[in-house]
Design an enzyme around this catalytic site. Structure first.
Site, mmCIF file in Angstrom:
data_model
loop_
_atom_site.group_PDB
_atom_site.id
_atom_site.type_symbol
_atom_site.label_atom_id
_atom_site.label_comp_id
_atom_site.label_asym_id
_atom_site.label_seq_id
_atom_site.Cartn_x
_atom_site.Cartn_y
_atom_site.Cartn_z
ATOM 1 N N HIS A 189 2.089 -22.785 -103.937
ATOM 2 C CA HIS A 189 0.868 -22.288 -104.576
ATOM 3 C C HIS A 189 0.514 -23.103 -105.811
ATOM 4 O O HIS A 189 1.367 -23.757 -106.426
ATOM 5 C CB HIS A 189 1.036 -20.810 -104.956
ATOM 6 C CG HIS A 189 2.081 -20.588 -106.009
ATOM 7 N ND1 HIS A 189 1.863 -20.798 -107.356
ATOM 8 C CD2 HIS A 189 3.369 -20.192 -105.920
ATOM 9 C CE1 HIS A 189 2.956 -20.537 -108.036
ATOM 10 N NE2 HIS A 189 3.892 -20.168 -107.188
ATOM 11 N N LYS A 223 1.959 -18.206 -115.794
ATOM 12 C CA LYS A 223 3.406 -18.021 -115.926
ATOM 13 C C LYS A 223 4.154 -19.338 -115.701
ATOM 14 O O LYS A 223 5.198 -19.570 -116.305
ATOM 15 C CB LYS A 223 3.916 -16.944 -114.953
ATOM 16 C CG LYS A 223 3.413 -15.548 -115.282
ATOM 17 C CD LYS A 223 3.937 -15.074 -116.620
ATOM 18 C CE LYS A 223 3.487 -13.680 -116.946
ATOM 19 N NZ LYS A 223 3.797 -13.283 -118.314
ATOM 20 N N ASN A 224 3.624 -20.207 -114.826
ATOM 21 C CA ASN A 224 4.227 -21.536 -114.671
ATOM 22 C C ASN A 224 4.143 -22.295 -115.991
ATOM 23 O O ASN A 224 5.099 -22.952 -116.411
ATOM 24 C CB ASN A 224 3.520 -22.365 -113.598
ATOM 25 C CG ASN A 224 3.752 -21.869 -112.188
ATOM 26 O OD1 ASN A 224 2.800 -21.681 -111.445
ATOM 27 N ND2 ASN A 224 4.995 -21.659 -111.809
ATOM 28 N N GLU A 273 8.590 -15.232 -103.440
ATOM 29 C CA GLU A 273 9.476 -15.848 -104.418
ATOM 30 C C GLU A 273 10.585 -14.871 -104.775
ATOM 31 O O GLU A 273 10.493 -13.668 -104.525
ATOM 32 C CB GLU A 273 8.682 -16.251 -105.673
ATOM 33 C CG GLU A 273 9.466 -16.990 -106.738
ATOM 34 C CD GLU A 273 10.134 -18.262 -106.255
ATOM 35 O OE1 GLU A 273 11.201 -18.162 -105.586
ATOM 36 O OE2 GLU A 273 9.629 -19.356 -106.544
#
EC number: 3.1.3.73
Length: 195
Positions: free
Chosen positions: A8, A13-14, A81
């Site tokens: 994705h 948050k990444n 995930e």
């Protein structure tokens, strides 16, 4: 059979470098752009099936990848995930302060230790293995699978004989396209493309 794994696009948050898997978050503008770049690279591929995780970041990425094309998205929780439980949304330093004992155990045994209320790396691998075992029974030419970095690393471990020790030997960036081929009973990584 060609398996097109796409991670994705980027999320907030990444960018914040925290642990998250079960949190359901949106793509950033950059994440949307990554999905659009991946769409351009895959525009000439006709897919027999499209699998996505339950998370909207995967679903949104798949919708961008398949813009103006009619595909049914098959949701499969086995390609979600990792659930980081009480570690969700927190970074290294915060975890060291809040969960010193659990953090230490996790660092000392990254394969088997689970965050409180979360999953171990081995547990994630086992569900990914179940997914892959089922996929390899299909007789399709091209399958698109939009999922997450930890899942894709687990797939690489599956290809390498199920050895989870290889988990950290591969990267998986947002928007990356990994093409896995299954021919004459052999499964191999054909290419990994950064968008």
């Amino acid at each position: 059979m060609n398996l097109y794994f796409v991670r994705h696009g980027e999320t907030e948050k990444n960018k914040s470098k925290c642990y998250y898997g079960s949190l359901d978050v949106e793509l950033t503008k950059e994440g949307i752009l990554q999905a659009e770049k991946a769409r351009e690279l895959l525009k000439d591929v006709s897919f027999n099936k499209v699998y996505v995780s339950e998370k909207k970041r995967s679903v949104n990425t798949a919708e961008i990848l398949l813009k103006n094309k009619q595909y049914k998205l098959i949701t499969d929780m086995r390609i979600n995930e990792r659930d980081f439980g009480e570690f969700e949304g927190k970074g290294h330093e915060e975890l060291k302060q809040l969960y010193p004992k659990e953090w230490k155990a996790w660092c000392e045994d990254w394969k088997n230790a689970s965050p409180p209320e979360g999953e171990s790396c081995i547990q994630v691998f086992e569900r990914v293995k179940s997914f892959m075992d089922d996929i390899l029974k299909l007789e399709d030419d091209n399958i698109l699978i939009v999922t997450h970095g930890g899942v894709i690393r687990s797939v690489y471990c599956y290809i390498l004989g199920g050895n989870i020790d290889y988990f950290w030997n591969f990267g998986s960036n947002n928007g990356d396209i990994s093409i896995i081929k299954y021919e004459y009973g052999n499964l191999y990584i054909d290419s990994i493309t950064h968008v």
